[in-house]
Design a protein around this motif. Structure first.
Motif, PDB file in Angstrom:
ATOM      1  N   THR A   4       7.221   2.293  -2.602  1.00  0.00           N
ATOM      2  CA  THR A   4       5.846   2.324  -2.298  1.00  0.00           C
ATOM      3  C   THR A   4       5.217   2.848  -1.351  1.00  0.00           C
ATOM      4  OG1 THR A   4       5.931   0.706  -4.069  1.00  0.00           O
ATOM      5  CG2 THR A   4       3.799   0.965  -2.807  1.00  0.00           C
ATOM      6  N   THR A  10       1.457  12.434   4.816  1.00  0.00           N
ATOM      7  CA  THR A  10       1.793  11.028   4.836  1.00  0.00           C
ATOM      8  C   THR A  10       2.547  10.546   6.227  1.00  0.00           C
ATOM      9  OG1 THR A  10       3.521  11.260   3.309  1.00  0.00           O
ATOM     10  CG2 THR A  10       1.308  10.845   2.461  1.00  0.00           C
ATOM     11  N   GLN A  56      -5.906   7.365   2.853  1.00  0.00           N
ATOM     12  CA  GLN A  56      -7.127   7.425   2.477  1.00  0.00           C
ATOM     13  C   GLN A  56      -7.934   6.322   2.989  1.00  0.00           C
ATOM     14  OE1 GLN A  56      -8.767   9.669   0.025  1.00  0.00           O
ATOM     15  NE2 GLN A  56     -10.302   8.716   0.902  1.00  0.00           N
ATOM     16  N   GLU A  57      -7.455   4.938   3.080  1.00  0.00           N
ATOM     17  CA  GLU A  57      -8.463   3.874   3.482  1.00  0.00           C
ATOM     18  C   GLU A  57      -8.789   4.220   5.042  1.00  0.00           C
ATOM     19  OE1 GLU A  57      -9.625   1.457   2.220  1.00  0.00           O
ATOM     20  OE2 GLU A  57      -8.989   1.612   0.146  1.00  0.00           O
ATOM     21  N   THR A  88      -7.520  12.519   1.558  1.00  0.00           N
ATOM     22  CA  THR A  88      -6.218  12.480   0.655  1.00  0.00           C
ATOM     23  C   THR A  88      -5.287  13.338   1.231  1.00  0.00           C
ATOM     24  OG1 THR A  88      -7.633  11.675  -1.174  1.00  0.00           O
ATOM     25  CG2 THR A  88      -5.518  12.700  -1.781  1.00  0.00           C
ATOM     26  N   PHE A 138       0.856  -1.178  -0.055  1.00  0.00           N
ATOM     27  CA  PHE A 138       0.016   0.045  -0.066  1.00  0.00           C
ATOM     28  C   PHE A 138       0.839   1.234   0.124  1.00  0.00           C
ATOM     29  CE2 PHE A 138      -2.988  -3.059   1.965  1.00  0.00           C
ATOM     30  CZ  PHE A 138      -4.014  -2.748   1.134  1.00  0.00           C
ATOM     31  N   SER A 139       0.529   2.129  -0.632  1.00  0.00           N
ATOM     32  CA  SER A 139       1.281   3.513  -0.743  1.00  0.00           C
ATOM     33  C   SER A 139       0.912   4.258   0.425  1.00  0.00           C
ATOM     34  CB  SER A 139       0.853   4.503  -2.013  1.00  0.00           C
ATOM     35  OG  SER A 139      -0.447   4.917  -2.100  1.00  0.00           O
ATOM     36  N   SER A 193      -0.161   7.187   0.550  1.00  0.00           N
ATOM     37  CA  SER A 193      -1.360   7.956   0.230  1.00  0.00           C
ATOM     38  C   SER A 193      -2.600   7.068   0.482  1.00  0.00           C
ATOM     39  CB  SER A 193      -1.065   8.673  -1.133  1.00  0.00           C
ATOM     40  OG  SER A 193      -0.260   9.485  -1.316  1.00  0.00           O
ATOM     41  N   SER A 194      -2.488   5.790  -0.183  1.00  0.00           N
ATOM     42  CA  SER A 194      -3.704   5.081  -0.104  1.00  0.00           C
ATOM     43  C   SER A 194      -4.080   4.539   1.374  1.00  0.00           C
ATOM     44  CB  SER A 194      -3.416   3.989  -0.991  1.00  0.00           C
ATOM     45  OG  SER A 194      -2.403   3.207  -0.394  1.00  0.00           O
ATOM     46  N   ILE A 195      -3.052   4.377   2.201  1.00  0.00           N
ATOM     47  CA  ILE A 195      -3.437   4.116   3.594  1.00  0.00           C
ATOM     48  C   ILE A 195      -3.875   5.406   4.166  1.00  0.00           C
ATOM     49  CG2 ILE A 195      -2.149   3.597   5.748  1.00  0.00           C
ATOM     50  CD1 ILE A 195       0.239   2.047   4.342  1.00  0.00           C
TER      51      ILE A 195
END
Length: 244
Positions: free
Chosen positions: A230, A200, A187-188, A193, A180-181, A183-185
């Motif tokens: 990543t 981050t 968001q999740e 964002t 997981f990037s 950014s995606s973490i």
């Protein structure tokens, strides 16, 4: 919004900020209690048992860092810190002490409200839609993760995680072996964002805290791995490591 019973403690030495937040948060259904310094905040916290604390850093008597440390000795309640400090390292200090997120002053009340909703929703969320067994129990070596009770045990000893720490671990475990990037973490798990690269760092600090609590050697982790270029991933779990 089903937050009628959720109580928020707002701690800030600026009267105007306390009034604005008390008014706005009350209007969207939260019960709001306020404190103007760190000592008062701890007294109210121990009497009122709030669901979340909005905590300013720079305060008289006891600053936000000290309040955060004291709360973390006895509770995993979500904490969002407010900071006017310009140095990134100062913002990160609150996260390292156990805060779940931070908002930089001057801030938009709408932004803070969104952060509060995201943190409370994530903390209250039972489980992430994933390949986790229906029992909610995953055994990984010396770890046992109970996603139903949101508890984790290391060598049969309960390890205290904050709600956001558990949600982060749950996300990684639910798709073990998948990178997981940051950014995606964000968001999740945190529900927003990143607007700046520094945002981050919230993820990096939480990963560091998880490693310190779960890994035998946090400096050379076996479970929560860095995906070079990543982000992060949890080691691939074989079917024999999952059990009811």
């Amino acid at each position: 919004m089903d937050n009628q019973k959720e109580k928020i403690l707002v701690v800030d030495d600026e009267t105007s900020i306390r009034r604005i937040l008390e008014t706005r948060l009350s209007m969207i259904g939260y019960e709001v209690i306020c404190a103007s310094d760190g000592e008062e905040a701890l007294n109210i916290f121990r009497k009122e048992y709030p669901n979340l604390v909005v905590l300013d850093v720079m305060m008289p008597k006891l600053d936000g860092y000290g309040v955060c440390q004291e709360i973390r000795k006895e509770s995993d309640i979500p904490i969002i810190m407010l900071t006017a400090l310009g140095d990134v390292s100062d913002r990160i200090t609150g996260l390292e002490l156990g805060a779940d997120d931070y908002v930089v002053k001057p801030f938009s009340p709408k932004e803070l409200e969104a952060r509060i909703r995201c943190v409370l929703r994530r903390v209250d969320k039972i489980t992430i839609n994933s390949s986790i067994p229906s029992s909610g129990i995953i055994n990984i070596g010396f770890l046992k993760v109970d996603t139903n009770k949101r508890q984790i045990y290391k060598n049969n000893q309960r390890v205290r995680l904050t709600g956001m720490e558990f949600s982060l671990l749950e996300l990684l475990v639910s798709k073990a072996g998948e990178a997981f990037s940051r950014s995606s973490i964000l968001q999740e798990v945190w529900g927003y964002t990143p607007e700046r690269h520094v945002d981050t760092r919230v993820v990096d600090v939480h990963i560091s805290r998880l490693r310190a609590k779960l890994e035998d050697d946090p400096g050379n982790p076996d479970l929560i791995l860095t995906a070079r270029g990543t982000g992060y991933l949890f080691q691939k779990i074989s079917l024999t490591e999952q059990s009811i």
